[in-house]
Scaffold this motif. Structure first.
Motif, PDB file in Angstrom:
ATOM      1  N   PRO A   1       0.845  -1.199   0.000  1.00  0.00           N
ATOM      2  CA  PRO A   1       0.000   0.000   0.000  1.00  0.00           C
ATOM      3  C   PRO A   1       0.883   1.252   0.000  1.00  0.00           C
ATOM      4  O   PRO A   1       1.845   1.332   0.763  1.00  0.00           O
ATOM      5  N   THR A   2       0.557   2.219  -0.844  1.00  0.00           N
ATOM      6  CA  THR A   2       1.412   3.396  -0.966  1.00  0.00           C
ATOM      7  C   THR A   2       0.676   4.715  -0.767  1.00  0.00           C
ATOM      8  O   THR A   2       1.302   5.698  -0.386  1.00  0.00           O
ATOM      9  N   GLN A   3      -0.618   4.759  -1.034  1.00  0.00           N
ATOM     10  CA  GLN A   3      -1.372   6.001  -0.916  1.00  0.00           C
ATOM     11  C   GLN A   3      -2.143   6.025   0.406  1.00  0.00           C
ATOM     12  O   GLN A   3      -2.460   4.987   0.969  1.00  0.00           O
ATOM     13  N   PRO A   4      -2.434   7.232   0.934  1.00  0.00           N
ATOM     14  CA  PRO A   4      -2.967   7.322   2.301  1.00  0.00           C
ATOM     15  C   PRO A   4      -4.155   6.417   2.599  1.00  0.00           C
ATOM     16  O   PRO A   4      -4.143   5.690   3.609  1.00  0.00           O
ATOM     17  N   GLN A   5      -5.181   6.438   1.765  1.00  0.00           N
ATOM     18  CA  GLN A   5      -6.348   5.602   2.065  1.00  0.00           C
ATOM     19  C   GLN A   5      -6.004   4.130   1.966  1.00  0.00           C
ATOM     20  O   GLN A   5      -6.452   3.309   2.780  1.00  0.00           O
ATOM     21  N   GLU A   6      -5.195   3.780   0.996  1.00  0.00           N
ATOM     22  CA  GLU A   6      -4.764   2.398   0.814  1.00  0.00           C
ATOM     23  C   GLU A   6      -3.977   1.918   2.037  1.00  0.00           C
ATOM     24  O   GLU A   6      -4.184   0.796   2.528  1.00  0.00           O
ATOM     25  N   ILE A   7      -3.071   2.761   2.533  1.00  0.00           N
ATOM     26  CA  ILE A   7      -2.293   2.406   3.721  1.00  0.00           C
ATOM     27  C   ILE A   7      -3.211   2.237   4.923  1.00  0.00           C
ATOM     28  O   ILE A   7      -3.123   1.251   5.660  1.00  0.00           O
TER      29      ILE A   7
END
Length: 299
Positions: A26-32
């Motif tokens: 996961p790399t993007q805020p919501q994904e993380i």
């Protein structure tokens, strides 16, 4: 007799590996935040957060860190630990006029500006070899003190990142002797990074045993091991009375040839912890073990 509580840290992203290597990172805020929540539900009590830019490259931009932290906090009370190491690309790396590449100090320290309960403190000067570059990460003694003093002023608990006995006996000890942290000191042994970091140690049972024996009084320890060493080192840490870290930052594979995801790495470690007669700590139990203040519920 109550079962011993073990802190399970999930390191979901890191500052080096890419989705090309494992699309589950996961790399993007919501994904993380979504991935961290699933790991929390599986038994993780601490998250080691690395921020990435929109193009997935590394950053310590406090606005991005703050967004990640807020999204995680809206879902659960897991202990949040932001990196001051950053990564080996993106905002973190620049080429000096003399041609040498460096992980930039002025970017690294931004990791302390996003309200995390903990931050990594790398009391180490190393050369990282990635992508055909030799990249200096300069954490001189004065920089170690600056990180420790700033964390103390901000009420941030340092996670001391130790790659070799030298880091523990010289750099960490000098900061602790100067009163820059209060016990229990949370020491993270990073092993198996020797192929990419000059001055790092490989994992072996004898090396980890030695590191544990050299710890200062009042310290507790966690083990992060890179690649295939992750599972064996984590089990040894449990047997030695320590805590464990898993995640795609350190290890992209579940088994030989099969890519992992963060949740299954946490689930496997929790199963092992319970088979050994221990229990994963809740976030508040982890705070008590590490000497963090218990979080207040939102009004």
């Amino acid at each position: 007799m109550a079962a011993r509580k073990v802190i399970v840290t999930i390191a979901p992203t890191g500052g080096m590996a890419s989705k090309k290597q494992n699309p589950n990172i996961p790399t993007q805020p919501q994904e993380i935040a979504d991935d961290v929540y699933r790991c929390y539900r599986a038994g993780a009590s601490v998250v080691a957060v690395h921020a990435r830019r929109a193009d997935d490259e590394a950053t310590c931009n406090p606005d991005i860190y703050r967004r990640i932290n807020e999204l995680i906090r809206s879902k659960c009370d897991i202990v949040i630990n932001n990196s001051t190491g950053g990564g080996v690309n993106g905002d973190m790396v620049r080429q000096s006029p003399n041609g040498y590449w460096e992980i930039m100090w002025d970017e690294r320290i931004k990791g302390m500006e996003a309200g995390a309960e903990m931050c990594t403190l790398d009391p180490t000067t190393i050369v990282a070899s990635f992508g055909g570059r030799e990249i200096l990460m300069n954490t001189s003694p004065s920089r170690c003190r600056y990180l420790a003093e700033t964390m103390r002023e901000k009420g941030i608990k340092p996670e001391w990142e130790v790659f070799s006995p030298t880091h523990l006996l010289q750099d960490v000890k000098s900061c602790l002797d100067a009163g820059m942290d209060t016990a229990p000191y949370f020491v993270n042994f990073v092993l198996g990074a020797d192929r990419g970091f000059q001055g790092a140690m490989p994992y072996s049972p004898k090396i980890l045993q030695q590191m544990v024996e050299l710890m200062p009084d009042g310290a507790i320890f966690n083990v992060s091991a890179i690649g295939p060493a992750q599972l064996n080192a984590a089990i040894q840490s449990l047997l030695l009375g320590g805590h464990v870290r898993v995640g795609l930052e350190d290890n992209l594979y579940y088994s030989q040839g099969r890519l992992a995801n963060n949740v299954e790495l946490v689930e496997r470690m929790v199963r092992i912890i319970r088979e050994l007669g221990m229990e994963p700590a809740t976030p508040d139990e982890a705070r008590e073990i590490m000497g963090l203040r218990r979080r207040q519920a939102a009004a």
